[in-house]
Motif scaffolding. Structure first.
Motif, mmCIF file in Angstrom:
data_model
loop_
_atom_site.group_PDB
_atom_site.id
_atom_site.type_symbol
_atom_site.label_atom_id
_atom_site.label_comp_id
_atom_site.label_asym_id
_atom_site.label_seq_id
_atom_site.Cartn_x
_atom_site.Cartn_y
_atom_site.Cartn_z
ATOM 1 N N THR A 43 39.672 44.608 54.512
ATOM 2 C CA THR A 43 39.959 46.045 54.500
ATOM 3 C C THR A 43 39.703 46.771 55.814
ATOM 4 O OG1 THR A 43 37.743 46.491 53.590
ATOM 5 C CG2 THR A 43 39.564 46.231 52.017
ATOM 6 N N LEU A 44 38.760 46.310 56.610
ATOM 7 C CA LEU A 44 38.429 47.021 57.856
ATOM 8 C C LEU A 44 39.641 47.204 58.777
ATOM 9 C CD1 LEU A 44 34.866 45.676 58.795
ATOM 10 C CD2 LEU A 44 35.522 48.049 58.324
ATOM 11 N N PRO A 45 40.512 46.191 58.945
ATOM 12 C CA PRO A 45 41.683 46.390 59.809
ATOM 13 C C PRO A 45 42.657 47.445 59.263
ATOM 14 C CG PRO A 45 41.264 44.048 59.463
ATOM 15 C CD PRO A 45 40.430 44.792 58.481
ATOM 16 N N LEU A 46 42.505 47.821 57.981
ATOM 17 C CA LEU A 46 43.437 48.757 57.355
ATOM 18 C C LEU A 46 42.846 50.153 57.196
ATOM 19 C CD1 LEU A 46 44.465 46.347 54.441
ATOM 20 C CD2 LEU A 46 45.319 46.392 56.796
ATOM 21 N N GLU A 94 40.500 54.971 61.347
ATOM 22 C CA GLU A 94 39.352 55.413 62.131
ATOM 23 C C GLU A 94 38.064 55.499 61.307
ATOM 24 O OE1 GLU A 94 40.503 59.107 63.828
ATOM 25 O OE2 GLU A 94 42.097 58.255 65.075
ATOM 26 N N ALA A 95 38.058 54.939 60.123
ATOM 27 C CA ALA A 95 36.862 54.987 59.276
ATOM 28 C C ALA A 95 35.701 54.249 59.945
ATOM 29 C CB ALA A 95 37.155 54.344 57.921
ATOM 30 N N ASP A 96 34.490 54.728 59.696
ATOM 31 C CA ASP A 96 33.277 54.113 60.252
ATOM 32 C C ASP A 96 33.084 52.741 59.608
ATOM 33 O OD1 ASP A 96 30.800 53.372 61.117
ATOM 34 O OD2 ASP A 96 29.724 55.085 60.291
ATOM 35 N N PRO A 97 33.161 51.652 60.387
ATOM 36 C CA PRO A 97 33.047 50.298 59.818
ATOM 37 C C PRO A 97 31.739 50.084 59.065
ATOM 38 C CG PRO A 97 33.868 50.192 62.056
ATOM 39 C CD PRO A 97 33.444 51.608 61.837
ATOM 40 N N ALA A 98 30.613 50.581 59.626
ATOM 41 C CA ALA A 98 29.312 50.378 58.973
ATOM 42 C C ALA A 98 29.254 51.115 57.643
ATOM 43 C CB ALA A 98 28.190 50.850 59.896
ATOM 44 N N ALA A 99 29.798 52.333 57.613
ATOM 45 C CA ALA A 99 29.789 53.116 56.371
ATOM 46 C C ALA A 99 30.676 52.462 55.314
ATOM 47 C CB ALA A 99 30.250 54.544 56.649
ATOM 48 N N LEU A 100 31.848 51.975 55.751
ATOM 49 C CA LEU A 100 32.751 51.304 54.815
ATOM 50 C C LEU A 100 32.102 50.049 54.244
ATOM 51 C CD1 LEU A 100 35.368 50.767 53.326
ATOM 52 C CD2 LEU A 100 36.348 49.850 55.459
ATOM 53 N N GLU A 101 31.480 49.249 55.101
ATOM 54 C CA GLU A 101 30.848 48.019 54.623
ATOM 55 C C GLU A 101 29.701 48.326 53.663
ATOM 56 O OE1 GLU A 101 29.054 43.758 56.271
ATOM 57 O OE2 GLU A 101 30.023 45.171 57.649
ATOM 58 N N ALA A 102 28.943 49.372 53.944
ATOM 59 C CA ALA A 102 27.852 49.766 53.042
ATOM 60 C C ALA A 102 28.400 50.198 51.681
ATOM 61 C CB ALA A 102 27.031 50.896 53.661
ATOM 62 N N GLU A 160 38.196 57.797 50.097
ATOM 63 C CA GLU A 160 37.449 58.205 51.279
ATOM 64 C C GLU A 160 37.771 57.363 52.505
ATOM 65 O OE1 GLU A 160 32.794 59.078 52.655
ATOM 66 O OE2 GLU A 160 33.274 58.541 50.564
ATOM 67 N N TYR A 161 37.943 56.052 52.317
ATOM 68 C CA TYR A 161 38.087 55.159 53.467
ATOM 69 C C TYR A 161 39.456 54.490 53.586
ATOM 70 C CZ TYR A 161 32.967 55.461 53.647
ATOM 71 O OH TYR A 161 31.666 55.902 53.719
ATOM 72 N N LEU A 162 40.202 54.382 52.481
ATOM 73 C CA LEU A 162 41.394 53.533 52.486
ATOM 74 C C LEU A 162 42.617 54.247 51.930
ATOM 75 C CD1 LEU A 162 39.594 50.352 51.065
ATOM 76 C CD2 LEU A 162 40.189 50.780 53.461
ATOM 77 N N SER A 163 42.760 55.517 52.249
ATOM 78 C CA SER A 163 43.856 56.295 51.675
ATOM 79 C C SER A 163 45.029 56.522 52.634
ATOM 80 C CB SER A 163 43.331 57.656 51.202
ATOM 81 O OG SER A 163 42.792 58.390 52.292
ATOM 82 N N LYS A 164 44.870 56.167 53.897
ATOM 83 C CA LYS A 164 45.921 56.422 54.876
ATOM 84 C C LYS A 164 46.840 55.204 55.019
ATOM 85 C CE LYS A 164 43.128 59.668 57.574
ATOM 86 N NZ LYS A 164 42.536 59.976 58.907
ATOM 87 N N PRO A 165 48.154 55.447 55.164
ATOM 88 C CA PRO A 165 49.088 54.327 55.382
ATOM 89 C C PRO A 165 48.676 53.493 56.595
ATOM 90 C CG PRO A 165 50.289 56.351 54.936
ATOM 91 C CD PRO A 165 48.853 56.750 55.116
ATOM 92 N N PHE A 166 49.007 52.228 56.547
ATOM 93 C CA PHE A 166 48.660 51.337 57.660
ATOM 94 C C PHE A 166 49.862 50.461 58.007
ATOM 95 C CE2 PHE A 166 47.342 49.308 53.682
ATOM 96 C CZ PHE A 166 47.954 48.076 53.759
#
Length: 351
Positions: A256-259, A262-270, A141-147
């Protein structure tokens, strides 16, 4: 903390005494089994000889009845009764030895570690699979796109995962494997360090108290029993440490947030916090069990790539090379440690 140390020291003394009794029962059981096998073999040999003798005698009697010669065999009633009694006595002796072994086996089982508090083994395995699925879903959901590789602030932790981490980072449909492995790398402390779910201070104290066992090279079984019972005591005394959950969540978010694009940082952290909390809760359970988590090629090893793929303990998710070597451990494996290690859930790897 001093109170905990005193409790653990007292528990260690009691467990040491119990372990001495346990080893004695185990030795008695081994000796009884050896004796039983030897006597069983001897008795079976005697029974075989008696049966052969009985067949020979009966055959001789039948031959005598069917011939007109003078060769006759006479078996007295007392000799026949004696043979029957010997046969019966040997059967009783074999039964007695069998019951003795069964009694010792039951005593040995009662002397062993207690079961996992509040959960069956099937429920523990289900919890493990739920955690794997939770991390997989988060990654998709949050970390599937190349960076871009330049966005990585700590290359060393990625190099530990795979020497080809840059290829995973920049290849569609492969990036989330790398970041799943990264999440597990942060989670693994809950499963490698005894009592870490209750916080760093408590796990360090437990490590200090365990040091005499390690330094005198106590048997693995004794150490494992001590670990299980100590974790049960700590779990009854302390709650799971939320400060450590916060610490791991913060470190994971920073990595992980820098990678995450455009994922929502608050949602990812939760989502990360939910995963870390689930890992802490499961780590507390596994500390009280014979289950072992391995994210390496062998117990005690830190090697996470470069070793041969082993089909009966690993599940290959993708094959990028023909060398047959593991290039990335996506998830650790779950094992059960008794006399030997047995596979419960295979590790997921890419070769």
């Amino acid at each position: 903390m001093d109170s905990l140390r005193k409790q653990l020291s007292e528990t260690q003394g009691a467990l040491t005494e119990r372990n001495v009794k346990f080893r004695q029962v185990k030795a008695d059981h081994a000796q009884a089994v050896k004796s039983w096998l030897e006597e069983k073999a001897a008795l079976e040999s005697k029974i075989t000889r008696l049966e052969a003798e009985n067949l020979r005698i009966n055959g001789a009697r039948n031959d005598t009845q069917n011939t007109d010669g003078d060769d006759t065999v006479t078996i007295s009633r007392s000799e026949m009764e004696e043979a029957k009694q010997n046969y019966a006595n040997m059967g009783k002796a074999l039964d007695a030895k069998t019951k003795q072994c069964e009694t010792l086996e039951a005593k040995l089982a009662r002397s062993g570690p207690t079961s996992i508090a509040g959960l069956t083994e099937d429920q523990v395995v289900a919890r493990w699979n739920q955690l794997r699925d939770q991390i997989r879903t988060l990654s998709l959901e949050y970390l599937s796109k190349p960076f871009p590789v330049a966005s990585v602030t700590n290359e060393d932790e990625f190099k530990m995962l795979s020497p080809h981490w840059k290829s995973y980072a920049t290849t569609p449909n492969m990036t989330y494997y790398l970041l799943r492995a990264l999440i597990w790398r942060y989670m693994i402390r809950y499963f490698e360090v005894p009592c870490r779910a209750w916080g760093r201070d408590i796990s360090n104290k437990v490590g200090e108290i365990a040091e005499p066992l390690i330094s005198r090279k106590a048997p693995e079984e004794e150490i494992q029993v001590w670990r299980i019972r100590t974790a049960a005591l700590v779990g009854k005394t302390f709650p799971i440490d939320t400060d450590y959950i916060n610490e791991i969540t913060t470190k994971l978010a920073k990595a992980t947030l820098p990678l995450a694009g455009e994922a929502d940082p608050a949602a990812l952290e939760a989502a990360l916090r939910s995963v870390v909390t689930a890992a802490a809760e499961l780590g507390a359970v596994l500390d009280q069990s014979r289950f072992v988590v391995l994210m390496s090629n062998a117990p005690g090893s830190a090697l996470m790539h470069g070793f041969p793929f082993v089909e009966n303990v690993m599940d290959m998710r993708a094959k990028l090379s023909s060398k047959g070597l593991v290039d990335l451990m996506v998830t650790p494996g779950l094992f059960k440690k008794e006399a030997n290690y047995s596979v419960v859930v295979k590790a997921e790897v890419i070769c």
